[in-house]
Design a protein around this motif. Structure first.
Motif, PDB file in Angstrom:
ATOM      1  N   LEU A  25      -2.549  11.898  -3.531  1.00 53.26           N
ATOM      2  CA  LEU A  25      -3.518  12.316  -2.518  1.00 53.26           C
ATOM      3  C   LEU A  25      -4.803  11.502  -2.638  1.00 53.26           C
ATOM      4  N   ILE A  26      -5.244  11.254  -3.856  1.00 56.40           N
ATOM      5  CA  ILE A  26      -6.448  10.434  -4.072  1.00 56.40           C
ATOM      6  C   ILE A  26      -6.221   9.014  -3.547  1.00 56.40           C
ATOM      7  N   ALA A  27      -5.069   8.437  -3.832  1.00 54.19           N
ATOM      8  CA  ALA A  27      -4.763   7.086  -3.352  1.00 54.19           C
ATOM      9  C   ALA A  27      -4.706   7.048  -1.826  1.00 54.19           C
ATOM     10  N   PHE A  64       2.108   6.711  -6.805  1.00 51.26           N
ATOM     11  CA  PHE A  64       1.165   7.732  -7.267  1.00 51.26           C
ATOM     12  C   PHE A  64       1.700   9.136  -6.991  1.00 51.26           C
ATOM     13  N   PHE A  65       2.320   9.323  -5.828  1.00 50.41           N
ATOM     14  CA  PHE A  65       2.892  10.637  -5.521  1.00 50.41           C
ATOM     15  C   PHE A  65       4.024  10.982  -6.482  1.00 50.41           C
ATOM     16  N   THR A  85       0.823  -1.191   0.000  1.00 55.45           N
ATOM     17  CA  THR A  85       0.000   0.000   0.000  1.00 55.45           C
ATOM     18  C   THR A  85       0.865   1.252   0.000  1.00 55.45           C
ATOM     19  N   VAL A  86       1.881   1.256   0.844  1.00 52.65           N
ATOM     20  CA  VAL A  86       2.768   2.419   0.920  1.00 52.65           C
ATOM     21  C   VAL A  86       3.501   2.626  -0.400  1.00 52.65           C
ATOM     22  N   ILE A  87       3.921   1.533  -1.033  1.00 52.43           N
ATOM     23  CA  ILE A  87       4.612   1.627  -2.318  1.00 52.43           C
ATOM     24  C   ILE A  87       3.670   2.174  -3.383  1.00 52.43           C
TER      25      ILE A  87
END
Length: 133
Positions: free
Chosen positions: A17-19, A8-9, A1-3
């Motif tokens: 931000l959406i993710a 996305f960032f 999830t962090v990856i």
């Protein structure tokens, strides 16, 4: 999830931000829904075991007890217990289905927001390129 969020960032801060918002909403829905599902599942389990105990009690009664027992009464008790178990099962399944629906709506909204945002980002990238030519 962090990856995924980090990726996305790196692509775009808005997509990141959406993710992040999606992941937070996913965990909030999970936290709220799991409590309800656990409670309903426990009630369902207790009702199921109660029916099993009643059936075993009726089948395994000692002969001396069977001579005093009334079969009609035992059937009424068993039918009542089965109805309670049936209702508990329905309630547990409905709670589980409500949780699935919440996750489906959340995922559907994420896809729509990401695609919409990607279209806006692409439009903003293409618009200046058209003005240069």
């Amino acid at each position: 999830t962090v990856i995924m969020i980090g990726g996305f960032f790196m692509i775009n801060k808005i997509l990141g931000l959406i993710a992040l918002i999606y992941c937070i909403s996913h965990f909030v829905i999970l936290k709220i829904s799991i409590k309800e599902c656990v409670e309903k599942s426990m009630i369902n389990s207790e009702a199921f075991h109660s029916v099993t105990a009643k059936i075993l009690d009726i089948i395994c009664n000692i002969n001396s007890v069977k001579s005093f027992a009334r079969l009609k009464h035992e059937r009424v008790v068993l039918a009542t217990t089965q109805n309670v178990a049936r209702e508990a099962t329905k309630t547990a399944l409905l709670a589980s289905e409500r949780m699935k629906i919440k996750f489906s709506i959340n995922s559907f909204l994420l896809a729509g927001v990401v695609f919409f945002t990607a279209q806006i980002i692409l439009y903003k990238m293409v618009l200046p390129a058209q003005n240069v030519q």
